[in-house]
Structures are given as structure tokens and as C-alpha cells.
Design a protein around this motif. Structure first.
Motif, PDB file in Angstrom:
ATOM      1  N   UNK A  47       0.864  -0.429   0.424  1.00 37.70           N
ATOM      2  CA  UNK A  47      -0.041  -0.287   0.236  1.00 37.70           C
ATOM      3  C   UNK A  47       0.616   1.276  -0.037  1.00 37.70           C
ATOM      4  N   UNK A  48       2.103   0.883  -0.652  1.00 42.08           N
ATOM      5  CA  UNK A  48       3.085   2.265  -0.853  1.00 42.08           C
ATOM      6  C   UNK A  48       2.027   3.649  -1.658  1.00 42.08           C
ATOM      7  N   UNK A  49       1.410   3.262  -2.241  1.00 43.48           N
ATOM      8  CA  UNK A  49       0.971   4.032  -3.338  1.00 43.48           C
ATOM      9  C   UNK A  49      -0.477   4.815  -2.677  1.00 43.48           C
ATOM     10  N   UNK A  50      -1.264   3.944  -1.704  1.00 44.90           N
ATOM     11  CA  UNK A  50      -1.903   4.509  -0.964  1.00 44.90           C
ATOM     12  C   UNK A  50      -3.262   4.281  -1.270  1.00 44.90           C
ATOM     13  N   UNK A  51      -3.264   2.553  -2.657  1.00 50.79           N
ATOM     14  CA  UNK A  51      -3.838   2.676  -3.345  1.00 50.79           C
ATOM     15  C   UNK A  51      -4.841   1.327  -2.858  1.00 50.79           C
ATOM     16  N   UNK A  52      -5.114   1.202  -1.881  1.00 53.35           N
ATOM     17  CA  UNK A  52      -5.739   0.174  -0.776  1.00 53.35           C
ATOM     18  C   UNK A  52      -6.432   0.832   0.190  1.00 53.35           C
ATOM     19  N   UNK A  82     -12.815  -1.198 -12.238  1.00 52.42           N
ATOM     20  CA  UNK A  82     -12.206  -0.834 -13.522  1.00 52.42           C
ATOM     21  C   UNK A  82     -10.782  -1.022 -13.727  1.00 52.42           C
ATOM     22  N   UNK A  83     -10.065   0.232 -14.424  1.00 51.61           N
ATOM     23  CA  UNK A  83      -8.851   0.569 -15.147  1.00 51.61           C
ATOM     24  C   UNK A  83      -8.056   0.823 -13.385  1.00 51.61           C
ATOM     25  N   UNK A  84      -8.511   1.701 -13.168  1.00 52.05           N
ATOM     26  CA  UNK A  84      -8.113   2.129 -11.430  1.00 52.05           C
ATOM     27  C   UNK A  84      -7.195   1.216 -10.506  1.00 52.05           C
ATOM     28  N   UNK A  85      -8.599   0.234  -9.770  1.00 48.06           N
ATOM     29  CA  UNK A  85      -8.696  -0.720  -9.548  1.00 48.06           C
ATOM     30  C   UNK A  85      -7.698  -2.105  -9.904  1.00 48.06           C
ATOM     31  N   UNK A  89      -3.669  -3.864  -8.102  1.00 46.26           N
ATOM     32  CA  UNK A  89      -3.766  -4.469  -8.074  1.00 46.26           C
ATOM     33  C   UNK A  89      -3.107  -5.136  -8.641  1.00 46.26           C
ATOM     34  N   UNK A  90      -2.395  -4.667 -10.119  1.00 47.56           N
ATOM     35  CA  UNK A  90      -1.923  -5.822 -11.097  1.00 47.56           C
ATOM     36  C   UNK A  90      -0.149  -5.211 -10.917  1.00 47.56           C
ATOM     37  N   UNK A  91       0.632  -4.761  -9.740  1.00 50.84           N
ATOM     38  CA  UNK A  91       1.891  -4.518  -9.650  1.00 50.84           C
ATOM     39  C   UNK A  91       2.283  -6.520  -8.577  1.00 50.84           C
TER      40      UNK A  91
END
Length: 160
Positions: A47-52, A82-85, A89-91
């Protein structure tokens, strides 16, 4: 967070908790503290980028077992499906679940609001006692148990 039931699991449902109550309840011996430390290392990296936004915990760690063998973890994306979610998850998907388990000791799954029908909701799946968890207590297989929800946005994660 409610008390554990006689069978060693939380009552059915998703129970919100803070990091310190989680630590006090479930990091009760060196083995469990190591599981928590490894999970926190994973979450700081993932979660280093705060995406979760939230993490849901299940498995043997969320029980009374003195030496649980598993910690099931579901990361919920900030963005709806969608694309952002998927980019969030991709990395982690590229890293691969076997490698993540080997390094951090967690079984990783994902959730995003609006997931299309047919995508498995592991937040629900981990609320049922598996045959492995039931062991010799076959009557408990399929019983309903609770999991823990922790916010990754509202409460800062402790250092590992």
C-alpha cells in the motif's frame, strides 16, 4: 472487536478493529507476533501508493490457535472496479501469490466495489470454516465465523 467464541473463532460477521486491539488479541506469542510483523511488512510495501482502503483478515491467525498456519488477507481497492482498481492490483499480481506467501506469509486476495458477478468475494468465503480448519471436528466444517476489517486510510499502520 467481540470476544472469541468457545470454538476459538470470532462470532459470524465482519468486525472492524484498530491495529492495537488486533495486536493485543492475536499477537500473543512469538509465532503470532512474527505472523503480524510479516503481514505489516507486506501491507507497508503493498500500500505504498495508498491505493487500498481496507484489509480483511481471516484464517488461523484470527482464532485461538497457538500456532496458526495461515493468514488470509483481502485487500480492498480505493477505486471501484475498473482500470484504476486493476492498476492497483497489477503489481501484486505480477509478484505472484506463491512468492508473496513465501516472503510475507499471507494468502492474498482482492476486492473492489463493483466487481462483476462471478468474481469470488473472498470476504465472504473466509467466513466459513474450511475442512482444514475443522480438522477432526467434522461437525464444524462449513460453520460460519467472523473476520476482521482494518482501515488502511483512517488509522495509520504500525511499523512491523
Amino acid at each position: 472487536m467481540p470476544e472469541l467464541l468457545e470454538n476459538g473463532w470470532l462470532p459470524p460477521g465482519i468486525h472492524s478493529a484498530g491495529w492495537e486491539p488486533l495486536r493485543a488479541r492475536f499477537a500473543t506469542n512469538p509465532h503470532r507476533r512474527n505472523m503480524l510483523r510479516r503481514m505489516l511488512e507486506f501491507l507497508h510495501w503493498a500500500n505504498a501508493n495508498g491505493t487500498f482502503s481496507n484489509v480483511y483478515l481471516g484464517g488461523g491467525f484470527i482464532s485461538r490457535k497457538p500456532r496458526p498456519g495461515d493468514l488470509d488477507l483481502v485487500l480492498e481497492t480505493v477505486a471501484p472496479y475498473g482500470p484504476e482498481a486493476l492498476n492497483a492490483m497489477a503489481p501484486l499480481m505480477r509478484q505472484g501469490n506463491p512468492r508473496i506467501f513465501e516472503q510475507y506469509g499471507v494468502h492474498l486476495h482482492f476486492w473492489a466495489e463493483g466487481f462483476p458477478a462471478g468474481i469470488h468475494d473472498f470476504r465472504r468465503f473466509f467466513q466459513y470454516v474450511s475442512p482444514r480448519e475443522a480438522g477432526d471436528h467434522h461437525d464444524l466444517q462449513g460453520a460460519v465465523k467472523g473476520i476482521v476489517k482494518l482501515s488502511l486510510r483512517d488509522h495509520p499502520m504500525p511499523q512491523p
